[in-house]
Write an enzyme that holds these catalytic residues in place. Sequence first.
Site, PDB file in Angstrom:
ATOM      1  N   LEU A 106      -3.735   3.868  -0.149  1.00  7.60           N
ATOM      2  CA  LEU A 106      -4.302   4.139   0.687  1.00  7.60           C
ATOM      3  C   LEU A 106      -5.866   5.506   0.726  1.00  7.60           C
ATOM      4  O   LEU A 106      -6.443   5.613   1.938  1.00  7.60           O
ATOM      5  CB  LEU A 106      -3.585   4.999   1.532  1.00  7.60           C
ATOM      6  CG  LEU A 106      -2.736   3.743   2.322  1.00  7.60           C
ATOM      7  CD1 LEU A 106      -1.185   4.306   2.400  1.00  7.60           C
ATOM      8  CD2 LEU A 106      -3.344   2.402   3.330  1.00  7.60           C
ATOM      9  N   CYS A 160       0.217  -0.938   0.643  1.00  7.09           N
ATOM     10  CA  CYS A 160       0.328   0.308  -0.065  1.00  7.09           C
ATOM     11  C   CYS A 160       0.781   0.984  -0.335  1.00  7.09           C
ATOM     12  O   CYS A 160       2.126   1.107   0.336  1.00  7.09           O
ATOM     13  CB  CYS A 160      -0.870   0.519   0.846  1.00  7.09           C
ATOM     14  SG  CYS A 160      -1.675  -1.443   1.146  1.00  7.09           S
ATOM     15  N   CYS A 161       0.695   2.848  -0.650  1.00  6.13           N
ATOM     16  CA  CYS A 161       1.373   3.773  -1.205  1.00  6.13           C
ATOM     17  C   CYS A 161      -0.104   3.920  -1.024  1.00  6.13           C
ATOM     18  O   CYS A 161      -1.263   4.261  -1.418  1.00  6.13           O
ATOM     19  CB  CYS A 161       2.068   3.355  -1.297  1.00  6.13           C
ATOM     20  SG  CYS A 161       1.862   3.958  -2.823  1.00  6.13           S
ATOM     21  N   TRP A 162      -0.157   5.739  -1.118  1.00  3.52           N
ATOM     22  CA  TRP A 162      -1.104   7.239  -1.164  1.00  3.52           C
ATOM     23  C   TRP A 162      -2.070   6.521  -2.359  1.00  3.52           C
ATOM     24  O   TRP A 162      -3.128   6.039  -2.486  1.00  3.52           O
ATOM     25  CB  TRP A 162      -0.734   7.730  -0.745  1.00  3.52           C
ATOM     26  CG  TRP A 162      -1.530   9.136  -1.281  1.00  3.52           C
ATOM     27  CD1 TRP A 162      -2.452  10.389  -1.782  1.00  3.52           C
ATOM     28  CD2 TRP A 162      -2.311   9.493  -0.148  1.00  3.52           C
ATOM     29  NE1 TRP A 162      -3.209  11.144  -1.460  1.00  3.52           N
ATOM     30  CE2 TRP A 162      -2.955  10.212  -0.218  1.00  3.52           C
ATOM     31  CE3 TRP A 162      -2.937   8.705   0.942  1.00  3.52           C
ATOM     32  CZ2 TRP A 162      -4.731  11.084   0.520  1.00  3.52           C
ATOM     33  CZ3 TRP A 162      -3.753   9.832   1.780  1.00  3.52           C
ATOM     34  CH2 TRP A 162      -4.015   9.830   2.037  1.00  3.52           C
TER      35      TRP A 162
END
Length: 150
Positions: A108, A64-66
């Site tokens: 995210l 996960c990342c932004w």
Amino acid sequence: MRISVSSDMDEPVARALVGELRERGHEVVLHGALRAGADPQWAVCSEAAARDVAEGRAEQAVVCCWTGTGASIAANKVPGVRAALCADAGTADGARRWNDANVLALSLRLTSQPLLREILDAWFAAEPSEDPEDRDNVAHVERLDRDGRG
């Protein structure tokens, strides 16, 4: 199933992901901002989770990342990993079915908790296709990992 999870930020959806996976009976290995003292940079923690899959320490991973894009790019640089950025259940189903994806990448920013459950339901319900064309495509990607050529 043992699943590695990475996130570059300790966001509510990342915590919900870990909780949801544990509720489903999976053993969860944490990386990045989800583990005290770990490097939270998206490239670093996504690579760590992907390497767990490639090296057999985990059966699958969720990175996960932004936006989910950087996490998927970093994970896909690890030979043997087929990471798919999924923003909906249909994409998650197709990624598992047609691409035999072994790493799920999530945003995210865009993934709500109800959507997270739908994506995970589809991801875990789908089985890799046995269709010869689909298997040939996955084999081609595996040769790219191994030889740099399909």
